[in-house]
Motif scaffolding. Structure first.
Motif, PDB file in Angstrom:
ATOM      1  N   UNK A 131       0.819  -1.215   0.000  1.00 45.69           N
ATOM      2  CA  UNK A 131       0.000   0.000   0.000  1.00 45.69           C
ATOM      3  C   UNK A 131       0.851   1.263   0.000  1.00 45.69           C
ATOM      4  N   UNK A 132       2.109   1.139   0.454  1.00 41.34           N
ATOM      5  CA  UNK A 132       2.958   2.330   0.538  1.00 41.34           C
ATOM      6  C   UNK A 132       3.549   2.708  -0.810  1.00 41.34           C
ATOM      7  N   UNK A 133       3.468   1.818  -1.803  1.00 44.75           N
ATOM      8  CA  UNK A 133       4.037   2.119  -3.112  1.00 44.75           C
ATOM      9  C   UNK A 133       3.173   3.137  -3.847  1.00 44.75           C
ATOM     10  N   UNK A 134       3.826   4.029  -4.577  1.00 42.24           N
ATOM     11  CA  UNK A 134       3.125   5.018  -5.382  1.00 42.24           C
ATOM     12  C   UNK A 134       2.940   4.494  -6.810  1.00 42.24           C
ATOM     13  N   UNK A 135       2.200   5.257  -7.603  1.00 43.27           N
ATOM     14  CA  UNK A 135       1.973   4.862  -8.999  1.00 43.27           C
ATOM     15  C   UNK A 135       3.287   4.853  -9.761  1.00 43.27           C
ATOM     16  N   UNK A 136       4.159   5.794  -9.478  1.00 41.34           N
ATOM     17  CA  UNK A 136       5.446   5.829 -10.170  1.00 41.34           C
ATOM     18  C   UNK A 136       6.308   4.632  -9.804  1.00 41.34           C
ATOM     19  N   UNK A 137       6.206   4.165  -8.558  1.00 40.22           N
ATOM     20  CA  UNK A 137       6.937   2.961  -8.178  1.00 40.22           C
ATOM     21  C   UNK A 137       6.450   1.756  -8.965  1.00 40.22           C
ATOM     22  N   UNK A 138       5.141   1.636  -9.101  1.00 43.91           N
ATOM     23  CA  UNK A 138       4.597   0.515  -9.871  1.00 43.91           C
ATOM     24  C   UNK A 138       5.016   0.607 -11.336  1.00 43.91           C
ATOM     25  N   UNK A 139       5.023   1.818 -11.875  1.00 41.85           N
ATOM     26  CA  UNK A 139       5.455   1.985 -13.263  1.00 41.85           C
ATOM     27  C   UNK A 139       6.920   1.590 -13.427  1.00 41.85           C
ATOM     28  N   UNK A 140       7.734   1.889 -12.408  1.00 44.06           N
ATOM     29  CA  UNK A 140       9.140   1.498 -12.488  1.00 44.06           C
ATOM     30  C   UNK A 140       9.314  -0.004 -12.596  1.00 44.06           C
ATOM     31  N   UNK A 141       8.482  -0.758 -11.890  1.00 39.38           N
ATOM     32  CA  UNK A 141       8.552  -2.213 -11.994  1.00 39.38           C
ATOM     33  C   UNK A 141       8.017  -2.692 -13.341  1.00 39.38           C
ATOM     34  N   UNK A 142       6.910  -2.110 -13.792  1.00 38.98           N
ATOM     35  CA  UNK A 142       6.312  -2.569 -15.047  1.00 38.98           C
ATOM     36  C   UNK A 142       7.200  -2.247 -16.241  1.00 38.98           C
ATOM     37  N   UNK A 143       7.924  -1.139 -16.159  1.00 38.32           N
ATOM     38  CA  UNK A 143       8.768  -0.737 -17.287  1.00 38.32           C
ATOM     39  C   UNK A 143       9.964  -1.667 -17.482  1.00 38.32           C
ATOM     40  N   UNK A 144      10.274  -2.510 -16.506  1.00 38.06           N
ATOM     41  CA  UNK A 144      11.369  -3.463 -16.664  1.00 38.06           C
ATOM     42  C   UNK A 144      11.019  -4.575 -17.657  1.00 38.06           C
ATOM     43  N   UNK A 145       9.710  -4.740 -17.935  1.00 38.66           N
ATOM     44  CA  UNK A 145       9.233  -5.743 -18.889  1.00 38.66           C
ATOM     45  C   UNK A 145       9.736  -7.141 -18.523  1.00 38.66           C
ATOM     46  N   UNK A 146       9.723  -7.412 -17.220  1.00 34.36           N
ATOM     47  CA  UNK A 146      10.062  -8.741 -16.717  1.00 34.36           C
ATOM     48  C   UNK A 146       8.752  -9.405 -16.294  1.00 34.36           C
ATOM     49  N   UNK A 147       8.374 -10.463 -16.992  1.00 32.31           N
ATOM     50  CA  UNK A 147       7.050 -11.029 -16.833  1.00 32.31           C
ATOM     51  C   UNK A 147       6.778 -11.468 -15.398  1.00 32.31           C
TER      52      UNK A 147
END
Length: 1138
Positions: free
Chosen positions: A820-836
């Protein structure tokens, strides 16, 4: 308790007593502050940013009536308490009075905004903020905003409120939502059970326009049949309006239709509630209360409901008894013979103050059996003497109460001096002797004012304790317990009342509800008790009497209770609350109990747990992980084969459990060490020396390593359960992951290492998912009930390159709701790695952290990974089926229990939709994920979830492949939404591929109708009852149907072999029996299909049985052996016959 009135007391508006929270609290309302005083001296100060005009007690808190300008803030100019008072610890609540609240700052969330707008506020606990109230109209809740609805009366026993609207000239009676009237009137029900988690709603049950001004007095009485009556004294009309609160036995709710028999008027100039006709009768929590009315004709009339019972008059010779001690003239009876009664007030049970026309005030006692006159005072004993005797008895009860507290010795001496003087004045020499024996140097006997030869022996708790321990409870004299201690809800002597109840239970007192045969009452917490010692422990838990309270008792008194606690320490029942385990010194069981019930709304929190501990155990918490690996004693060496010094210091993820206290807790019991050895994956496994010389040693080593590798990759599952919530993390250290070693060693060759050949099989992919689960296990060992995890620490543990281990860690954090403490930008940082796999862990983790919240941002992220929900104009995205399945499952978690109509419709379509690839396993996995998600969204809602579409169930049963289809036209049609999406339906020709859709649809039905007891749905999930049909149904589908049927018919699951046999259709049972006896030709039917159906049916029944037993663990201890025998018998019988 003595209050020190300061210069700020000119701000005081109102004060009252409240009994809703544990012991009594004195509530003092000032202009900008609400102060709460406990009977022990603790103080809580609550700043008020709103203008509050009055406060009213309720059964579960305090009602705050805001003034007309209550929506505007007030500045906090003064406070009754200083900073030192605010931080004083409370022994009763087990909390610290440290309220970080700024009066000039308003919260921006919905709760604070509601408190600003609402005209009435509810304070349910001294450490909670006041909450807004709502009005229930036509099953809808709207916020209470009518500032003209002024509260004129509340009940602190049952949830009722009376108000007057000055604009409508209307009186109203409201019921507070949160507990039914039947629950409120039941003395065995504790109000409220869980009221803090609900919105407080007012429901109007009566209204009437009967006066142009508010009633001058409102009180609660009872009708002749015991039903409650709210009485309004209308001074202008000189009438008493009585409104009967009717209770519907079917719904246990009050209904407010105005009918002739439900309200009536009584001519009255004044009125008061009294207890006369039935003084010892209680209707639930209410005493049976009559009404004393002063009519305009100067008559005192006693009413019970509508019925007038009798008339009271003043005695003719008023001065002989009461006034004889005041040396009045002899003609006093002539003077007072023509007196008129002008008012009545201050009624207490059967006594009331009567004011006469000349200003004389008399304290009169009404006869318990109604007669024609007031009860005359005894000619031998004056009223003042009787009052002093009652004072002596009451203060003596307080004296005995203080004797059980070793810290009140000084107060006890002061009270003894006062009591000695009072007893001497009354001629009670036995009382004087009693006090002088306790304080021989400080007390002297005073001259008596009354000639008395009383032989009354003063009550003595120590004498009662001695008789109980020497001769048993039945030999003790009830007179040794002060009368005040035998009354309920007397806060002043609650301390001694608790100790008396503990001794009574320990010595075998009989229980009648909350009352004991010894004359006192006692609360008992839920849980089983096999003897009186265990029952006493549950009583101490319910009365919040822990080790700190035991330390305040005299040593001789506390020793008996401590001995009872010690007897329960070795093997306490497994269904006790966590506080009971702490009380008996089993903090290990308490921590385990907290881990299993942490998400439920409990009466106790961490502070309540520590309040039951001894002072040196107040830091109770899971074991903290050390910064360095601990030195393991020689007795804790895992195994003789693993005793090499090379492997002793390897971190296996379980080293934090084995500290210096482990040996003290488990002693010579080495089962914990064996579990650690079995779950260790950080060391090479030993390989036995080959014995078959015809096979190559190297090939045999590789075969053994491959078998061991499959076992090693499964170990994180067990390690995650073993170390669940057992450690805290240090924010300055990186979380360490135990290694997964797939190599082996040869003990016969000096532990030579043998590596697994990576070229023989796809070991990299095989190990990847094991690393993922290893990360999940490492994250699950962090305690979920610690303070909120820092976002920076999660980022600190993020690797430079994505990997499977960190992906599993994200999922574990999500399961503990740390993401819950993660922000939207943090989630985008993980998704941008394109690691399934990292994306998979993030999606499921975020959905689990926001489970049931329907958060829009998380919902958009999940739907983005479901290509079938993209608009037709969106470019086609190549997303792996695995991510699509994770996103669909995340949607189910995010919308859990909401029964969201659109989400359910989407997930229903996803069960029968292709996921994109041609891999059958991926297609079936996607369908199972969609079905499980659909079940989570409508979890336990049953038929209520399908009110918006008639064919929802038929579509699910079509996916299963059943023949019962009732809306064929709809099912054969394709919606416009389906046609707009890129992937097509999962059909082979014109038929749905049920081999893919059936598992997900069955799981969806099982979760939707969980515990619904729906015969209709269970019947449609029937098992084929002919040999022909059995050959065309996959055996695993039969198992799923058995599981689903029993999850739906939850209450019928029985841990018996007969119940398991009842799940097997007669066709299958007879077929198995005939084939085993050789009476049927195996060529006539498919024997393999028959046996597979039998095995899967029994397996499904056992899975349902284990699921039920796991959910109802409180019954496992009493039925565990029966469950084991039930699971063994059909398996052995079926396989033996095969």
């Amino acid at each position: 308790m003595v209050l020190e009135f300061t210069k700020d007391m000119y701000h005081l508006i109102q004060s009252l007593w409240m009994n809703a929270i544990s012991d009594a609290l004195l509530c003092v309302l000032q202009v900008d502050t609400l102060s709460l005083y406990n009977v022990t001296g603790e103080i809580v100060c609550i700043p008020l940013p709103y203008a509050v005009s009055s406060i009213w007690p309720l059964p579960f808190g305090l009602l705050l009536q805001k003034s007309t300008d209550g929506g505007h803030m007030v500045s906090s100019s003064s406070s009754l308490l200083n900073a030192r008072d605010l931080n004083r610890p409370s022994k009763e609540y087990g909390l610290t009075y440290n309220i970080p609240f700024q009066a000039n700052i308003l919260e921006t969330d919905n709760k604070a905004n509601g408190a600003i707008i609402s005209s009435h506020l509810i304070l349910k606990h001294p450490f909670e903020e006041p909450q807004a109230t709502y009005v229930e109209e036509k099953d809808k809740l709207t916020m209470m905003r009518d500032f003209d609805e002024k509260t004129i009366w509340t009940s602190d026993v049952i949830p009722l409120i009376a108000s007057y609207h000055k604009g409508k000239f209307q009186h109203s009676v409201w019921q507070i939502d949160g507990a039914s009237y039947q629950e409120a009137m039941n003395e065995n029900t504790m109000l409220p059970v869980d009221i803090s988690s609900h919105k407080c709603a007012f429901r109007k049950i009566w209204q009437g326009k009967c006066s142009h001004s508010a009633a001058s007095k409102v009180f609660l009485a009872t009708d002749i049949d015991g039903m409650p009556i709210i009485s309004f004294l209308l001074h202008e009309q000189k009438i008493l309006l009585a409104v009967r609160i009717q209770v519907d036995d079917a719904t246990e709710e009050a209904f407010g239709d105005i009918k002739p028999h439900m309200s009536w008027n009584i001519p009255a100039f004044a009125a008061a509630p009294v207890v006369v006709t039935r003084p010892r009768v209680r209707v639930g929590v209410l005493p049976f209360t009559d009404i004393l009315v002063l009519s305009s004709d100067n008559d005192l009339l006693l009413y019970s409901g509508k019925q007038c019972l009798c008339r009271y008059t003043l005695p003719n010779e008023l001065g002989k008894g009461f006034f004889s001690n005041h040396e009045l003239n002899s003609d006093i009876s002539d003077t007072y013979s023509d007196l008129k009664i002008t008012s009545i007030a201050d009624a207490v049970e059967g006594r009331i103050n009567v004011t006469c026309s000349n200003g004389l005030m008399l304290r009169c006692s009404l006869r318990k059996n109604p007669s024609s006159s007031l009860d005359e005072h005894s000619s031998d004993v004056s009223y003042n003497i009787r009052f002093m005797r009652e004072t002596l008895e009451t203060l003596h009860a307080l004296y005995e109460n203080l004797k059980l507290n070793i810290l009140r010795k000084e107060d006890l001496g002061c009270l003894a001096s006062l009591l000695c003087t009072v007893a001497s004045s009354l001629g009670e020499h036995s009382y004087v002797d009693y006090y002088c024996r306790d304080f021989p140097l400080n007390l002297t006997e005073s001259p008596s004012l009354v000639s008395s030869n009383s032989l009354t022996t003063p009550p003595s708790l120590f004498r009662w304790f001695e008789y109980c321990l020497r001769h048993g409870l039945n030999s003790a004299k009830l007179e040794d317990i002060p009368t005040l201690m035998r009354k309920q809800k007397v806060s002043a002597v609650s301390w001694s009342r608790k100790v008396l109840s503990f001794y009574s239970l320990l010595l075998g007192a009989e229980r009648k509800g909350k009352n004991l045969s010894s004359g006192v009452y006692c609360e008992v917490a839920s849980g089983s008790a096999r003897n009186t010692e265990e029952l006493t422990v549950l009583a101490m838990v319910a009365e919040k009497f822990g080790h700190r309270q035991l330390d305040l008792l005299p040593v001789g008194v506390s020793l008996v209770l401590r001995h009872a606690l010690d007897k329960c320490r070795d093997s306490p029942p497994d269904d006790w609350p966590a506080t009971a385990y702490v009380l008996v010194g089993r903090e290990d069981l308490a921590t385990a109990k907290m881990g299993t019930v942490r998400k439920e709304n409990l009466l106790w929190n961490n502070d309540n747990l520590t309040s039951m501990s001894v002072p040196y155990m107040l830091h109770l918490q899971p074991v903290i992980i050390p910064t360095t690996a601990p030195d393991i004693p020689a007795s804790e060496v895992l195994n003789s084969d693993d005793s090499d010094s090379v492997y002793k210091s390897v971190e296996d993820g379980m080293e934090h459990i084995f500290t210096s206290t482990t040996q003290l807790r488990f002693g010579h019991d080495l089962r914990l060490n064996e579990v650690r050895r079995l779950l260790c994956s950080a060391r090479p496994v030993p390989i036995q020396t080959p014995t078959n010389p015809s096979v190559s040693d190297q090939d045999l080593h590789q075969q053994q390593l491959w078998n061991f590798a499959q076992r090693t990759t499964a170990l994180p599952f067990g390690r995650g359960a073993f170390t669940l919530a057992t450690t805290y993390t240090l924010l300055t250290e990186v979380l360490v992951f135990p290694k997964l070693v797939l190599a082996g060693r040869l003990p016969a060759q000096q532990n030579a290492t043998v590596n697994l050949d990576l070229s023989s099989r796809s070991v990299s992919e095989f190990k990847s998912w094991a690393e993922f689960h290893n990360g999940v296990a490492a994250g699950l060992r962090l305690a979920p009930f610690q303070e909120k995890m820092l976002r920076t620490w999660i980022q600190y543990n993020r690797p430079s390159e994505p990997n499977f281990t960190h992906a599993g860690l994200l999922l574990a954090f999500g399961l503990h709701e740390h993401l819950r403490v993660l922000t939207v930008t943090d989630a985008y940082g993980y998704l941008s790695q394109e690691h399934d796999i990292t994306t998979l862990g993030l999606l499921l983790g975020l959905a689990a952290s926001h489970r049931g919240t329907m958060d829009p941002a998380i919902s958009k992220m999940l739907y983005f990974h479901v290509p079938s929900r993209h608009p037709s104009s969106t470019p086609e995205l190549e997303l792996p089926t695995l991510l699509q399945s994770a996103a669909v499952m995340g949607i189910g978690l995010l919308y859990e229990g909401s029964a969201h109509a659109l989400t359910m419709k989407i997930l229903l379509g996803e069960i029968g939709r292709r996921s994109g690839g041609d891999n059958v396993l991926e297609r079936e996995g996607y369908a199972v994920a969609a079905g499980s998600a659909l079940g989570f969204v409508a979890l336990g809602h049953g038929n209520r979830a399908f009110g918006f579409m008639d064919t929802f169930l038929d579509r699910l049963f079509e996916y299963i492949g059943t023949k019962e289809v009732y809306h064929e036209k709809y099912l054969n049609a394709t919606s416009a939404d389906d046609q707009s999406c890129n992937p097509g339906q999962m059909m082979d020709g014109a038929q749905i591929n049920v081999d893919v859709t059936a598992p997900g649809a069955i799981l969806a039905l099982a979760l939707i109708f969980l515990k619904a007891e729906s015969e209709e749905i269970a019947a449609r999930l029937n098992i084929p009852n002919t040999y022909f049909d059995l050959q065309y149904v996959r055996p695993d589908f039969v198992m799923l149907r058995i599981i689903a049927r029993n999850l739906i018919l939850w209450s019928r699951i029985q841990p018996t072999k007969g119940w398991v046999d009842s799940q097997i259709p007669e066709t299958v049972r007879c077929g198995i029996s005939n084939m085993s006896e050789g009476t049927i030709d195996s060529d006539e039917l498919d024997a393999e299909a028959l046996f597979q159906a039998y095995v899967n049916i029994v397996t499904g029944a056992c899975i349902a049985l284990v699921t039920s037993t796991f959910w109802l663990r409180s019954h496992v201890s009493s039925r565990g052996k029966g469950v084991d025998a039930t699971l063994e018998a059909p398996i052995e019988g079926g396989l033996g016959n095969g």
